[in-house]
Motif scaffolding. Sequence first.
Motif, PDB file in Angstrom:
ATOM      1  N   CYS A 113     -17.162  21.034 -24.226  1.00 55.69           N
ATOM      2  CA  CYS A 113     -17.262  21.211 -22.773  1.00 55.69           C
ATOM      3  C   CYS A 113     -18.406  22.153 -22.409  1.00 55.69           C
ATOM      4  O   CYS A 113     -19.209  21.860 -21.511  1.00 55.69           O
ATOM      5  CB  CYS A 113     -15.943  21.743 -22.216  1.00 55.69           C
ATOM      6  N   VAL A 154     -21.974  20.654 -20.512  1.00 56.37           N
ATOM      7  CA  VAL A 154     -22.340  21.093 -19.162  1.00 56.37           C
ATOM      8  C   VAL A 154     -23.628  21.918 -19.201  1.00 56.37           C
ATOM      9  O   VAL A 154     -24.520  21.731 -18.365  1.00 56.37           O
ATOM     10  CB  VAL A 154     -21.191  21.903 -18.531  1.00 56.37           C
ATOM     11  N   LEU A 165     -14.478  15.791 -20.839  1.00 51.07           N
ATOM     12  CA  LEU A 165     -14.490  16.967 -19.969  1.00 51.07           C
ATOM     13  C   LEU A 165     -13.200  17.052 -19.151  1.00 51.07           C
ATOM     14  O   LEU A 165     -12.649  18.138 -18.955  1.00 51.07           O
ATOM     15  CB  LEU A 165     -15.699  16.937 -19.042  1.00 51.07           C
ATOM     16  N   ALA A 212     -16.748  23.025 -14.364  1.00 51.59           N
ATOM     17  CA  ALA A 212     -18.133  22.774 -14.752  1.00 51.59           C
ATOM     18  C   ALA A 212     -19.086  23.732 -14.051  1.00 51.59           C
ATOM     19  O   ALA A 212     -20.085  24.170 -14.634  1.00 51.59           O
ATOM     20  CB  ALA A 212     -18.507  21.323 -14.438  1.00 51.59           C
TER      21      ALA A 212
END
Length: 654
Positions: A254, A258, A272, A303
Amino acid sequence: MESERHAECGGPSAPPLLPSLPEQRWHLPAPLEGLGSAGPNDRADPGDLETFALPDELLAVLRRRGFTSAAAIAALLEPPAAPDPQLHFADLSKAVARLQTSCAAGEAVAICGDYDADGMTSTALLVGVLQRLGARPVAAIPSRQDDGYGLNAPMVERLEAGGVRLLVTVDNGISAREALERARDLGVEVILTDHHSLPAEHPPYLALLHPACTPEGSPYRGLAGVGLAYVLAQALCLKLKRADALAVALDLFCIGTVADMAPLLGVNRRWLMDGLPRLGASGLPGLQALARVAGLEEGPMDATTIGFQLAPRINAVGRLGDPRLVVELLTTGDPERALELARECEALNRQRKELCEAIEAEAVALVEADGPRRSAFLLLAQGHWHHGVIGIVAARLVERFGRPVALLSSEGKGRLRSSVRSPKGFAVDQALQQCADLLERFGGHPAAGGFTVRAEQVAALQERLEGLAQSWLAERGEGLPLEPEAHLALGRIDRAFWQQLRRLEPFGIGLAAPLFWCARCRVLEQRLLRGGHLQLTLEQGESRLRAIAWRWQGQGPLPEQVDVAFRLRLDRWQGQERLQLELAGVRCSGAGEVLLLRRERSYWCRRQGEGLLIRNAAGEEVEAAIGPLGEAAAEHPYIRSLVQEAAVALGLVA
């Protein structure tokens, strides 16, 4: 529709437009035929779309982005599970078999990463998994200052001399032909995992995992380096029946995905959505420590939090320090050691901020010294600028001046190293290709790149880049285009709308947070904050909301009434949460009237009763009624489309 679709305030006698953030050209969206129709070739059933219970404004955004069917929207809201990667990566079985042997034998394996957040999280992911599976992984990341990007022959020689017989590259390697040929000569096997451009002729390797080598349309096509590392680790753990070894790998996926601004579609989106909700309770002491020093102990990690809070602190290490610090941070099991390392990251991030501010001030002064007639391509050089941060500053200058930018600093021995950034539409990679004969090395993609050039070639390079940028600017026009996607009245913004907006998350590359606009907002308060940010209180009807313009570049106070383009954010401060408009543009509002430009024709439009009154330059007027979705009760197709366009420009429909 061939209209410019931008509205100017007040008609022919109106005051000039305000400078925006920076000076922008507004292009409002083409009207939709109605939220139940998806265009002549892809009609959607209104009932189907209503099943999603999304507000009209969000459905309008999705329609304009190409999500025109119920099936497409359903797949966006709940992406399917990732398919079997063995069917998408031809060399995956070979790579897994070789690593299985390494784990069984306790073999030393070098994980050769890159010094950005993607490369460092990729390295930490594989180091952590292989340690749990019995191998002896060694993190090998080059120094940005001393080694430059990617795997190199001296690194291979040092690793081989230390007993390494297997290298796994992450986020690099596909272009390292010299290093890979040296590895072959030394008998060192290499598994390549990389997502950068494939060369015409592949270098030698044992196995290759690359998104471009997957079948056309594969959901794995958008993977960054950390995504490929996750695919490899997941397949290895499945083969060894050791799901426990993969416990924190999704957390690292993750962060790296990002941070690298990979497209948040396909398996990236699925993973995600699986990983982000649990990130705040991660079992990684290093991630918990990093969140603590960043002040993120409360609230979820989404995010946006990764992109603006965690990623800069990780990247700062690769820019200014030793990337192995981050690898240790993200693999240690000792909370005290993790906190110590996180504080080192924080110190480097503060240093990075100071360097950026100093270099930006110098660069802006250089640009403004040329007066109002500035170059189409901003090429600026100072020998003392730090290589590690000039890319950040170049991106800021693009935001400020709306032009492609190259910042150069000394590399020694008569050479300068550059970072290049550009606005949408100017392809950096193509521009550098057209300057190849003047450059020592270069690379990049449409939005960003870099090169090394000898000092005596800089003048010729600037002249050629200036010519390319002038041609592009003449076609595009001055200023940055601003393209709001749907009108959103302040009265529509509440927690219920926010929760519906969150159903479209995660936002990022490939699926940006929607850019809304709101017409005729009254400015109740405006205050310039420390750091050059502008804070506003806006009112429309009975609704009031706070708005913030980061790094405001406007001149003077705003008028009483403005149109704003914004993204909706949830601001958390001292335990309080409130919805806030994050401004992307501001302009003065017309007195209920907008000017539409269609090629060389001008039309002044304003609301009249339940319809619109449209006046052309000759003073001729026509009235037309409009429906709730902007449909026009006009027989002539041209008038009908003009009325629909005016309804959008006046903020009467989404």
